[in-house]
Design a protein around this motif. Sequence first.
Motif, PDB file in Angstrom:
ATOM      1  N   THR A   6       0.812  -1.208   0.000  1.00  0.00           N
ATOM      2  CA  THR A   6       0.000   0.000   0.000  1.00  0.00           C
ATOM      3  C   THR A   6       0.851   1.266   0.000  1.00  0.00           C
ATOM      4  N   ASN A  10       3.956   0.286  -3.882  1.00  0.00           N
ATOM      5  CA  ASN A  10       3.029   0.772  -4.906  1.00  0.00           C
ATOM      6  C   ASN A  10       3.274   2.255  -5.158  1.00  0.00           C
ATOM      7  N   HIS A  12       1.561   5.016  -5.089  1.00  0.00           N
ATOM      8  CA  HIS A  12       0.634   5.964  -5.703  1.00  0.00           C
ATOM      9  C   HIS A  12      -0.688   6.083  -4.953  1.00  0.00           C
ATOM     10  N   ASP A  14      -3.156   4.173  -4.396  1.00  0.00           N
ATOM     11  CA  ASP A  14      -4.370   3.737  -5.078  1.00  0.00           C
ATOM     12  C   ASP A  14      -4.662   2.248  -4.956  1.00  0.00           C
ATOM     13  N   ILE A  15      -3.977   1.553  -4.036  1.00  0.00           N
ATOM     14  CA  ILE A  15      -4.298   0.154  -3.758  1.00  0.00           C
ATOM     15  C   ILE A  15      -4.108  -0.114  -2.267  1.00  0.00           C
ATOM     16  N   HIS A  45      -6.383  -5.911 -11.571  1.00  0.00           N
ATOM     17  CA  HIS A  45      -6.129  -4.470 -11.741  1.00  0.00           C
ATOM     18  C   HIS A  45      -5.190  -3.952 -10.655  1.00  0.00           C
ATOM     19  N   GLN A  46      -5.457  -4.323  -9.405  1.00  0.00           N
ATOM     20  CA  GLN A  46      -4.577  -3.890  -8.320  1.00  0.00           C
ATOM     21  C   GLN A  46      -3.171  -4.449  -8.510  1.00  0.00           C
ATOM     22  N   ASN A  48      -1.703  -5.120 -11.258  1.00  0.00           N
ATOM     23  CA  ASN A  48      -1.078  -4.330 -12.322  1.00  0.00           C
ATOM     24  C   ASN A  48      -0.599  -2.976 -11.793  1.00  0.00           C
ATOM     25  N   LEU A  49      -1.377  -2.380 -10.911  1.00  0.00           N
ATOM     26  CA  LEU A  49      -0.960  -1.100 -10.320  1.00  0.00           C
ATOM     27  C   LEU A  49       0.288  -1.273  -9.463  1.00  0.00           C
ATOM     28  N   VAL A  50       0.393  -2.392  -8.757  1.00  0.00           N
ATOM     29  CA  VAL A  50       1.594  -2.661  -7.958  1.00  0.00           C
ATOM     30  C   VAL A  50       2.796  -2.850  -8.881  1.00  0.00           C
ATOM     31  N   ARG A  52       3.223  -1.533 -11.775  1.00  0.00           N
ATOM     32  CA  ARG A  52       3.562  -0.179 -12.218  1.00  0.00           C
ATOM     33  C   ARG A  52       4.395   0.541 -11.169  1.00  0.00           C
ATOM     34  N   GLY A  53       3.995   0.441  -9.902  1.00  0.00           N
ATOM     35  CA  GLY A  53       4.719   1.108  -8.827  1.00  0.00           C
ATOM     36  C   GLY A  53       6.118   0.562  -8.622  1.00  0.00           C
TER      37      GLY A  53
END
Length: 192
Positions: A6, A10, A12, A14-15, A45-46, A48-50, A52-53
């Motif tokens: 979190t 990550n 950002h 957003d997760i 989706h989460q 994928n966001l991780v 990215r981070g």
Amino acid sequence: VLHSLTKFINGHADIVGGVVIAKDEALYKKLRSVMVTLGFNMDPHQANLVIRGVKTLSIRIDRAQESALKLATFLESHPKVSWVRYPGLPSHPQHELAKTQMDGFGSMISFELKGGIEAGRILMNSVQMAILAVSLGGVETLIQHPASMTHSKMDKESRLKAGITEGLIRLSVGIEDVEDIIADLEQALALI
């Protein structure tokens, strides 16, 4: 090993997530069974966001640490600040130890405002760039005043016993231009 995804990983805000890592295969199998049974899995989706981070983790940490040292130095010399706790400062009680254990000194700063709880409230109401938040570790500079925010329901005596002074400020330094962050704090401190 437990890691929060979190916060910094990550980066950002957003997760919500975490990772459990086990070296021992028997322990892994026990943990895996519980995780599958209880549904401890992240949606795609989460995840994928991780990912990215993680790709920008190193550069974000480097930038935030560089800025944190400049901010800590600024705060340490400010007349409305009693003390600053940042392991990158030579004044930190464990600075020498931190130099032997760390590649960088992180991006979390704690400092004490002169003027106590009222000074903390004024600062929180006056910052324009730093974001008031109790979740720290994102790309944005986040600031909180525990006595009036996260620990406001505790009585003063209990807060002090826990080391939460009236003027304590926690600052999670982000990746913005450090001169902009300093200017924001400077204008807010001028109002105290």
